[in-house]
Design an enzyme around this catalytic site. Structure first.
Site, PDB file in Angstrom:
ATOM      1  N   HIS A   1       0.858  -1.195   0.000  1.00  0.00           N
ATOM      2  CA  HIS A   1       0.000   0.000   0.000  1.00  0.00           C
ATOM      3  C   HIS A   1       0.886   1.234   0.000  1.00  0.00           C
ATOM      4  O   HIS A   1       1.942   1.243   0.620  1.00  0.00           O
ATOM      5  CB  HIS A   1      -0.915   0.017   1.241  1.00  0.00           C
ATOM      6  CG  HIS A   1      -2.068   0.939   1.081  1.00  0.00           C
ATOM      7  ND1 HIS A   1      -2.003   2.281   1.377  1.00  0.00           N
ATOM      8  CD2 HIS A   1      -3.328   0.709   0.615  1.00  0.00           C
ATOM      9  CE1 HIS A   1      -3.169   2.833   1.112  1.00  0.00           C
ATOM     10  NE2 HIS A   1      -3.984   1.912   0.646  1.00  0.00           N
TER      11      HIS A   1
ATOM     12  N   ASP B   1      -8.008  -5.732  -0.072  1.00  0.00           N
ATOM     13  CA  ASP B   1      -8.461  -6.521  -1.221  1.00  0.00           C
ATOM     14  C   ASP B   1      -8.145  -8.005  -1.100  1.00  0.00           C
ATOM     15  O   ASP B   1      -8.832  -8.838  -1.695  1.00  0.00           O
ATOM     16  CB  ASP B   1      -7.860  -5.959  -2.523  1.00  0.00           C
ATOM     17  CG  ASP B   1      -8.561  -4.683  -2.952  1.00  0.00           C
ATOM     18  OD1 ASP B   1      -9.675  -4.435  -2.464  1.00  0.00           O
ATOM     19  OD2 ASP B   1      -7.994  -3.938  -3.770  1.00  0.00           O
TER      20      ASP B   1
END
Ligand code: ACO
Length: 383
Positions: free
Chosen positions: A263, A314
């Site tokens: 991320h 996700d």
């Protein structure tokens, strides 16, 4: 010849603060808040409509305001017939995200407030978009699979109706609670790529539909929203927890990008992962598919050990959606059904305090050089 000093440059805009927002804060140390409220508390107890009200209108609703807002969204769910007709004309192999992007764009001229960027008109458009994005996904999917869209169930909330219109069965209370939690987790994430795309578009004073169309196009990419569809392909390939570590080691040796990991902001873990992991565990027990969470946990442990990279939301969202019975091609559209609330809130904020977003680039081409003349037959034309 250079006429200016080389400006400071951060590839991918990493670490660059590109604007101010009151809507959402992503804490790099694994926290997330919407307008001052901790995501964990909202995800546990609030409904998606409550959170959408917070994002769009600035405050949590009281009982009466929540009822009014929920009914306003429910009243806007139906799509114009012409939009449904176009969905029917799209090739059967159209990806649901492309269908959604086309659908949002097509909705624009049907909105009487389209070119009014005032705060009040933008709130009205946001309510319509939140309602209709869900319907574009559910109706588009059924049409694509040769079925007629199901009629709305006015007594169901947005999350419940979304579940019903895709699966064809009225969800139980625990399923609606889980869908609400998932939608709340995905509702906003400050200047993520799709929201930033929406804000860039809005900053030209283009309308909210143009901005949400840009956002849909941006969300599709596998480095952003598209990752949850790719994660499911990976989990299907791994199949069982005992194969996960070797699969990861092989993939890393081949320098593959592993979807559902890494991320830009979070470096100590994604604040949404623990909640999504718990939903996955709970759902796994309920539907008798308990292998997915242990596979993800094994992947997480291996990635942490080998590259010190954390999972993002996700990774766990993918099996959760599959266990709900949704086609993996719908993983990214489900993300969009929720994130549209955030996109619209950011467009409203952008229009309310607008300044054109127009960064600079660092020129890396050739130095100034003479033009050699047009390469055509005969002598070059003279003035
Ligand atoms: N798999 C393998 N290696 C990775 C991954 C990954 N998923 N993510 C980052 N890395 C590596 C990079 O290759 C890089 O290694 P290097 O220094 O040896 O070159 C290092 O970690 C740093 O990564 P960056 O590329 O600098 O991270 P960046 O901030 O640019 O990218 C991104 C973030 C796009 C999310 C990236 O981690 C990625 O591609 N992840 C996979 C896609 C994904 O899951 N996206 C969903 C994001 S969350 C969301 O949208 C809800």
């Amino acid at each position: 010849m250079a006429t200016e000093q080389k400006p400071a440059y951060s590839p991918g805009l990493a670490g660059v603060v590109a604007g101010e927002t009151e809507i959402c804060w992503v804490d790099p140390n694994a926290g997330l808040m919407y307008r001052g409220y901790d995501i964990h508390k909202l995800a546990e107890e609030a409904s998606f409509e409550e959170v959408a009200h917070l994002l769009i209108k600035g405050e949590l609703p009281n009982f009466e305001q929540l009822g009014k807002f929920t009914r306003a969204i429910a009243a806007e769910r139906t799509l114009p017939k012409q939009v449904l007709d176009v969905l029917r004309l799209m090739p059967k192999n159209t990806h649901p995200m492309d269908m959604l992007r086309t659908g949002v764009s097509m909705l624009a001229p049907f909105d009487v407030d389209l070119n009014d960027n005032s705060h009040e008109a933008n709130v009205r458009k946001a309510i319509r978009l939140i309602a209709k994005v869900s319907t574009l996904i559910t109706d588009g999917y059924r049409i694509q699979h040769g079925e007629e869209p199901l009629p709305e169930k006015s007594d169901l909330t947005l999350a419940g109706n979304f579940f019903y219109k895709l699966n064809g069965e009225v969800p139980q209370a625990w399923q609606i609670r889980m869908m609400d939690t998932i939608f709340i987790l995905y509702a906003d994430h400050e200047f993520n790529a799709s929201t930033f795309a929406a804000r860039v578009t809005a900053s030209t004073l283009a309308d909210m539909y143009a901005a949400v169309t840009s956002a849909c196009g941006t969300l599709k990419g596998p480095l952003h929203g598209g990752a949850n569809e790719e994660s499911m392909k990976m989990l299907e390939e791994i199949k069982t927890p005992d194969r996960a570590e070797k699969w990861m080691m092989d993939a890393l040796a081949q320098k593959k990008k592993i979807m559902g990991f890494g991320h830009r902001v979070y470096k100590k873990g994604d604040s949404r992962v623990p909640i999504m992991r718990e939903i996955g565990r709970d759902l796994g027990k309920r539907v008798g598919k308990e292998q997915w969470v242990p596979i993800c946990e094994q992947l997480e442990a291996t990635m942490e050990r080998e590259k010190q990279l954390c999972a993002n939301v996700d990774l766990y969202a993918a099996p959760v959606f599959t266990m709900f019975g949704f086609d993996p091609a719908l993983n990214t559209p489900i993300f969009a059904a929720s994130r549209v609330a955030g996109w619209c809130a950011h467009v409203i904020e952008q229009h309310d305090h607008n300044r054109l977003i127009r960064p600079r680039s660092l020129y890396t081409g050739p130095e100034l050089r003479p033009y050699p003349g047009t390469p055509h037959n005969g002598a070059p034309a003279k003035r």
